[in-house]
Enzyme design. Sequence first.
Site, PDB file in Angstrom:
ATOM      1  N   GLU A   1       0.827  -1.205   0.000  1.00  0.00           N
ATOM      2  CA  GLU A   1       0.000   0.000   0.000  1.00  0.00           C
ATOM      3  C   GLU A   1       0.856   1.248   0.000  1.00  0.00           C
ATOM      4  OE1 GLU A   1      -3.230  -0.309  -1.141  1.00  0.00           O
ATOM      5  OE2 GLU A   1      -3.373  -1.714   0.524  1.00  0.00           O
ATOM      6  N   HIS A   2       0.512   2.200  -0.871  1.00  0.00           N
ATOM      7  CA  HIS A   2       1.237   3.468  -1.032  1.00  0.00           C
ATOM      8  C   HIS A   2       2.691   3.231  -1.445  1.00  0.00           C
ATOM      9  CE1 HIS A   2      -1.828   6.380   0.393  1.00  0.00           C
ATOM     10  NE2 HIS A   2      -2.311   5.299   0.981  1.00  0.00           N
ATOM     11  N   THR A   3       2.912   2.142  -2.117  1.00  0.00           N
ATOM     12  CA  THR A   3       4.225   1.865  -2.702  1.00  0.00           C
ATOM     13  C   THR A   3       4.221   2.059  -4.208  1.00  0.00           C
ATOM     14  OG1 THR A   3       3.622  -0.478  -2.792  1.00  0.00           O
ATOM     15  CG2 THR A   3       4.943   0.237  -0.909  1.00  0.00           C
TER      16      THR A   3
ATOM     17  N   LEU B   1     -11.882  -0.628  -3.279  1.00  0.00           N
ATOM     18  CA  LEU B   1     -11.782  -1.744  -4.228  1.00  0.00           C
ATOM     19  C   LEU B   1     -11.616  -1.245  -5.662  1.00  0.00           C
ATOM     20  CD1 LEU B   1     -14.503  -4.129  -2.770  1.00  0.00           C
ATOM     21  CD2 LEU B   1     -12.070  -3.982  -2.207  1.00  0.00           C
ATOM     22  N   SER B   2     -11.288   0.026  -5.790  1.00  0.00           N
ATOM     23  CA  SER B   2     -10.928   0.638  -7.067  1.00  0.00           C
ATOM     24  C   SER B   2     -12.052   0.644  -8.088  1.00  0.00           C
ATOM     25  CB  SER B   2      -9.692  -0.032  -7.660  1.00  0.00           C
ATOM     26  OG  SER B   2      -9.088   0.825  -8.608  1.00  0.00           O
TER      27      SER B   2
ATOM     28  N   GLU C   1      -7.066   9.645 -14.515  1.00  0.00           N
ATOM     29  CA  GLU C   1      -7.372   9.797 -13.090  1.00  0.00           C
ATOM     30  C   GLU C   1      -6.569  10.938 -12.473  1.00  0.00           C
ATOM     31  OE1 GLU C   1      -7.982   7.001  -9.165  1.00  0.00           O
ATOM     32  OE2 GLU C   1      -8.254   6.253 -11.200  1.00  0.00           O
TER      33      GLU C   1
ATOM     34  N   ASP D   1      -3.877   0.049  -9.638  1.00  0.00           N
ATOM     35  CA  ASP D   1      -5.272  -0.330  -9.804  1.00  0.00           C
ATOM     36  C   ASP D   1      -5.577  -0.705 -11.251  1.00  0.00           C
ATOM     37  OD1 ASP D   1      -5.372   0.386  -7.181  1.00  0.00           O
ATOM     38  OD2 ASP D   1      -6.532   2.214  -7.484  1.00  0.00           O
TER      39      ASP D   1
END
Length: 384
Positions: free
Chosen positions: A36-38, A127-128, A162, A174
């Site tokens: 996450e956030h990588t 969940l994108s 996005e 994502d």
Amino acid sequence: MTVVDAGRLATDFTATFGDPPDGLFLAPGRVNLIGEHTDYTGGFVLPFAIDAATTAAIALNDSGRLRLASRSQDGVVAVDLASLAPGAVTGWAAYPAGVVWALSARGVRVEGADILVDSTVPTGSGLSSSAALECSVAVGLRDLTGVDIGPDELVLACQQAENEMAGAPTGIMDQTASLRGAAGHAVFLDTRDQHSEQVPLDLAEHGLVLLVVDTHVKHQHATGGYADRRRSTEAAREALDVEALRDVAVADLEAAAGRLDAVTFRRLRHVVTENQRVLDTVATLRSSSPAAIGQLLDASHASMRDDFEISCAELDTAVDAARAAGSLGARMTGGGFGGSAIALVHAEDVDTVTEAVRGAFADAGFTAPGVFPVEPADGARRVG
């Protein structure tokens, strides 16, 4: 979870726009197993496409206009293609409009189009749903125009949509999961060079289930803490003078502590240790049962809660209750500040864990969560 009834969507498209669609295209949401956030820091992630998806019904024309509609929104959003640019469209329609805009610079020319979308991916759940929307439209426009553009370039087009049209500073994880997903597998992605590999994740074969706990606490990537965390990681990168934070090893953290303020160091420590957890998870899945990754999931949540500070009371309650009820490991998933948690459980423990999580939410006075299983699914494709 289920996907949209394509036949009914086609019928609704005709009722909305007057003519049938040229095709229907599905793109799944995703669960990030770990990492996450990588993604926007040049690191490693391990998501998988799920069995919930957005379906887009699309028809091309020469009207010079883009007309966008959604079953979950009222009305039709119309925009002249000649004026399509960042800021021209707001709200949910900025995502598909942004895809049209980003693809136009890559040779996918659209003279006019009507698009109707529907989704079974819950919005704001982590969940994108946004990537599922983008990728369903991107695959549809690519296929209907016949332009030869590969999945990596589609990923970048959707990310640009996005970032620049919707204003959400997300990475490529994502969209990669939505486009490259495969049933029974997770997608191991190196976000620096977009290299990806399929990693076995056949949960049913090992008697396992991955539960999603949707807290119903909504989050927005375009605003708030997500952008703040991204700025913190950039500050750490600049202070350490590295190309990307993935170039910082766990062994380098002690030295880095003296060069950063306390908050920036904690943000750095999460990213560095999370990258290592992704690598450790991939190695474990390739050599053992998915049951063996539980401690890595637990450690990931602790890091996001304490170092990156992106959890919330509802997410922590979901994770703690699932662990206490016998889950093998649990963590929040997604950008944070709400959304969902995941829990890896033995199949025979699904009801026990589900009831424990719901009970914990009731005891805390929180809105009842949605609790449901997800399975690794195939990526974006034509369905009609």
